[in-house]
Scaffold this active site. Structure first.
Site, PDB file in Angstrom:
ATOM      1  N   LYS A   1       0.808  -1.218   0.000  1.00 26.25           N
ATOM      2  CA  LYS A   1       0.000   0.000   0.000  1.00 26.25           C
ATOM      3  C   LYS A   1       0.845   1.273   0.000  1.00 26.25           C
ATOM      4  O   LYS A   1       0.509   2.280   0.623  1.00 26.25           O
ATOM      5  CB  LYS A   1      -0.988   0.004   1.168  1.00 26.25           C
ATOM      6  CG  LYS A   1      -1.993  -1.131   1.108  1.00 26.25           C
ATOM      7  CD  LYS A   1      -2.754  -1.193  -0.214  1.00 26.25           C
ATOM      8  CE  LYS A   1      -3.740  -0.046  -0.359  1.00 26.25           C
ATOM      9  NZ  LYS A   1      -4.513  -0.149  -1.630  1.00 26.25           N
TER      10      LYS A   1
ATOM     11  N   HIS B   1       6.603  -7.464  -2.472  1.00 27.00           N
ATOM     12  CA  HIS B   1       6.630  -6.655  -1.247  1.00 27.00           C
ATOM     13  C   HIS B   1       7.716  -7.178  -0.300  1.00 27.00           C
ATOM     14  O   HIS B   1       7.774  -6.783   0.864  1.00 27.00           O
ATOM     15  CB  HIS B   1       5.280  -6.713  -0.529  1.00 27.00           C
ATOM     16  CG  HIS B   1       4.171  -6.014  -1.246  1.00 27.00           C
ATOM     17  ND1 HIS B   1       4.332  -4.770  -1.821  1.00 27.00           N
ATOM     18  CD2 HIS B   1       2.879  -6.364  -1.470  1.00 27.00           C
ATOM     19  CE1 HIS B   1       3.184  -4.405  -2.379  1.00 27.00           C
ATOM     20  NE2 HIS B   1       2.303  -5.344  -2.184  1.00 27.00           N
TER      21      HIS B   1
ATOM     22  N   SER C   1      -3.488   3.233   5.161  1.00 25.42           N
ATOM     23  CA  SER C   1      -3.889   2.568   3.928  1.00 25.42           C
ATOM     24  C   SER C   1      -3.850   1.049   4.062  1.00 25.42           C
ATOM     25  O   SER C   1      -4.765   0.343   3.610  1.00 25.42           O
ATOM     26  CB  SER C   1      -2.981   3.023   2.775  1.00 25.42           C
ATOM     27  OG  SER C   1      -3.461   2.532   1.551  1.00 25.42           O
TER      28      SER C   1
END
Length: 302
Positions: free
Chosen positions: A58, A117, A147
């Site tokens: 995010k 990620h 987020s």
């Protein structure tokens, strides 16, 4: 079936879906499905012409994916809408969803654009060995926290984040998915001095998208004219991408956009709507200590 009935059916299916469990890889919290197949991920064979888009979750990953795809396709909107974004750019460490993971990546022709990620220490070593290009995008910790909290709320493919207060502590202590935000952004910041990594900031892209997109263009060795550049700026803007079904994940059943849209606000400074005064003071104290050993700095507001 009416749209209202269809919506109710999808909602009911989402409510019945189980949440993903978590485990750890070398002390970093990851999805259990990732941990169970870790050797397959670690042994992934990168190629010299691969491009990897990396970030803490995010932080603007999807944004960069769309920018890169538009640049590679010379601003051709139809080509960028050839398939959903998770099909175009396989998510390396996601194993149990269709069209993602190393299996999908291995089936793709070169040159590939991949997504991860993973913190820098868990990146498959072949990326370093092959000197593959990497674009890393970082977002300020406070907005990133907000987020990611909302994303976990709406995404059944991730564990339940708990209450806002609980998740605040999870994030601060680095016990959330993909590990500590602090370690993540600092680790990739250090790696950029050794490997071909373009390190970008979410806040800079919001402030001056044209300038940052030009950086990406140059990094990719592309030279596009002003008209194409303006087109890319427009079609990768938040409001346009939010309506683009090939980028906004509306087709993914694990995500309930009624709980929170995948593309929620796309602003800088939204954390002010969530942090209490006490939370902000605690966060600032820990942030100062954790970031004392780095030259890396972030804008928490415009």
């Amino acid at each position: 079936m009416s749209k209202e009935k269809e919506k109710e059916t999808m909602e009911a299916k989402w409510n019945q879906m189980p949440r993903e469990e978590v485990s750890e890889v070398r002390g970093v919290v990851m999805l259990k499905s990732t941990c169970d197949t870790w050797n397959k991920i670690w042994d992934f064979q990168a190629k010299p012409d691969d491009l990897l888009i990396s970030s803490y979750p995010k932080a603007g990953t999807t944004w960069l994916q769309e920018i890169v795809d538009m640049i590679r396709n010379n601003g051709d909107v139809e080509k960028t809408r050839r398939a959903p974004i998770n099909v175009r750019n396989p998510f390396l460490e996601r194993i149990n969803l269709p069209y993602v993971g190393v299996t999908r990546a291995n089936d793709m022709p070169s040159p590939r654009v991949l997504k991860t990620h993973l913190p820098v220490q868990l990146l498959p070593p072949s990326f370093w060995e092959e000197n593959s290009k990497i674009i890393y995008v970082a977002r300020n910790a406070k907005d990133n926290l907000v987020s990611f909290f909302h994303f976990q709320r709406m995404n059944k493919a991730l564990p339940d984040p708990g209450t806002w207060e609980e998740y605040f502590e999870t994030f601060l202590t680095g016990k959330g998915l993909w590990g500590s935000w602090f370690s993540h952004v600092k680790g990739w910041w250090e790696a950029k001095d050794v490997y071909p990594i373009l390190y970008l900031f979410y806040e800079d892209i919001k402030k001056n998208p044209k300038h940052e997109i030009e950086k990406v263009m140059q990094f990719l060795g592309k030279n596009l004219d002003e008209n194409i550049l303006a087109k890319i700026v427009h079609y990768t803007s938040f409001n346009v991408m939010k309506k683009n079904p090939m980028a906004n994940y509306t087709f993914v059943p694990e995500m309930n956009h009624n709980v929170s849209p995948f593309m929620r606000k796309g602003t800088v400074g939204d954390w002010k709507n969530y942090f209490t005064v006490a939370q902000n003071e605690r966060f600032n104290e820990i942030y100062k200590a954790k970031m004392a050993d780095t030259t890396l700095s972030f804008s928490m507001d415009y």
